[in-house]
Motif scaffolding. Sequence first.
Motif, mmCIF file in Angstrom:
data_model
loop_
_atom_site.group_PDB
_atom_site.id
_atom_site.type_symbol
_atom_site.label_atom_id
_atom_site.label_comp_id
_atom_site.label_asym_id
_atom_site.label_seq_id
_atom_site.Cartn_x
_atom_site.Cartn_y
_atom_site.Cartn_z
ATOM 1 N N PRO A 1 14.633 1.130 4.573
ATOM 2 C CA PRO A 1 13.812 2.337 4.679
ATOM 3 C C PRO A 1 12.844 2.467 3.507
ATOM 4 N N VAL A 2 11.692 3.060 3.766
ATOM 5 C CA VAL A 2 10.637 3.195 2.757
ATOM 6 C C VAL A 2 11.142 3.911 1.503
ATOM 7 N N ASP A 3 11.857 5.037 1.696
ATOM 8 C CA ASP A 3 12.361 5.804 0.547
ATOM 9 C C ASP A 3 13.315 4.964 -0.299
ATOM 10 N N GLU A 4 14.144 4.186 0.394
ATOM 11 C CA GLU A 4 15.124 3.347 -0.301
ATOM 12 C C GLU A 4 14.427 2.281 -1.154
ATOM 13 N N ILE A 5 13.348 1.710 -0.619
ATOM 14 C CA ILE A 5 12.599 0.683 -1.362
ATOM 15 C C ILE A 5 11.948 1.302 -2.595
ATOM 16 N N THR A 6 11.412 2.509 -2.448
ATOM 17 C CA THR A 6 10.792 3.198 -3.583
ATOM 18 C C THR A 6 11.806 3.419 -4.700
ATOM 19 N N GLN A 7 12.992 3.918 -4.343
ATOM 20 C CA GLN A 7 14.028 4.167 -5.348
ATOM 21 C C GLN A 7 14.512 2.865 -5.982
ATOM 22 N N GLY B 1 0.821 -1.212 0.000
ATOM 23 C CA GLY B 1 0.000 0.000 0.000
ATOM 24 C C GLY B 1 0.848 1.251 0.000
ATOM 25 N N THR B 2 1.871 1.273 0.855
ATOM 26 C CA THR B 2 2.766 2.436 0.943
ATOM 27 C C THR B 2 3.509 2.646 -0.363
ATOM 28 N N GLN B 3 4.078 1.578 -0.912
ATOM 29 C CA GLN B 3 4.839 1.707 -2.151
ATOM 30 C C GLN B 3 3.936 2.030 -3.345
ATOM 31 N N ALA B 4 2.731 1.500 -3.341
ATOM 32 C CA ALA B 4 1.807 1.774 -4.453
ATOM 33 C C ALA B 4 1.509 3.266 -4.550
ATOM 34 N N VAL B 5 1.257 3.905 -3.409
ATOM 35 C CA VAL B 5 0.969 5.346 -3.397
ATOM 36 C C VAL B 5 2.180 6.130 -3.911
ATOM 37 N N ARG B 6 3.360 5.764 -3.431
ATOM 38 C CA ARG B 6 4.575 6.479 -3.831
ATOM 39 C C ARG B 6 4.892 6.278 -5.311
ATOM 40 N N LEU B 7 4.778 5.039 -5.776
ATOM 41 C CA LEU B 7 5.098 4.746 -7.175
ATOM 42 C C LEU B 7 4.103 5.390 -8.129
ATOM 43 N N SER B 8 2.834 5.421 -7.749
ATOM 44 C CA SER B 8 1.836 6.040 -8.627
ATOM 45 C C SER B 8 2.101 7.533 -8.772
#
Length: 220
Positions: free
Chosen positions: A201-207, A14-21
């Motif tokens: 970390p969340v930011d690291e996973i997004t990148q 859910g967290t990554q989906a929001v960031r990636l979108s």
Amino acid sequence: MRIVLVGPPGAGKGTQAVRLSEELRIPHISTGDLFRANISQQTELGKLAKSYMDAGNLVPDEVTIAMAEDRMGQPDAENGFLLDGFPRNVSQAEALDELLENENVTLDAVLDLEVPEDEVVKRIAGRRTCRNKSEHVFHVTYSPPKKEGVCDVCGGELYQRDDDSEGTVRKRLEVYHTQTEPIIDYYKAQGLVVTISALGPVDEITQRALGALKRDEDAK
């Protein structure tokens, strides 16, 4: 881009989906949001889904597929989307392929968030929720309250929801392994799966995810 996001419960989808979108400028289409929207707007599909849910039954695949088809047909999804929670099994994946084929489009990638099972249990079973305000959530390891068992925000009692107990988490993992994990092999056969570690970390996973998706796109 047209992306399907998969991973076990507790992987941070859910967290990554929001960031990636946001990063990719495509709508985040969540199964949970689809159900809530259709039920609150009292659409025919929403009424049908609610009748199954009220009876304590699973909503049939065809209802979920119809909701997803309707949402993917909206103007903001014309140039891409990120699917979160759909498809949930191989039958839904096959139906999605058919829907996209009818529109003469294809998926670009299936992003698989990989997390060890013990970490999943630790993430979910460690959650503590405030009895006064359900949105106030802490974690015994990652975001502990200043005082054990007490909400930092309002002083309410923190407790472990039944859904977050270790036994329930392991049952959810069994369902994931049985029903959802097979879609990874289904999509691997199509050369669509991009797997990344969802640890850190969340930011690291997004990148990490954005980099993997870009490398995959460049390789095609």
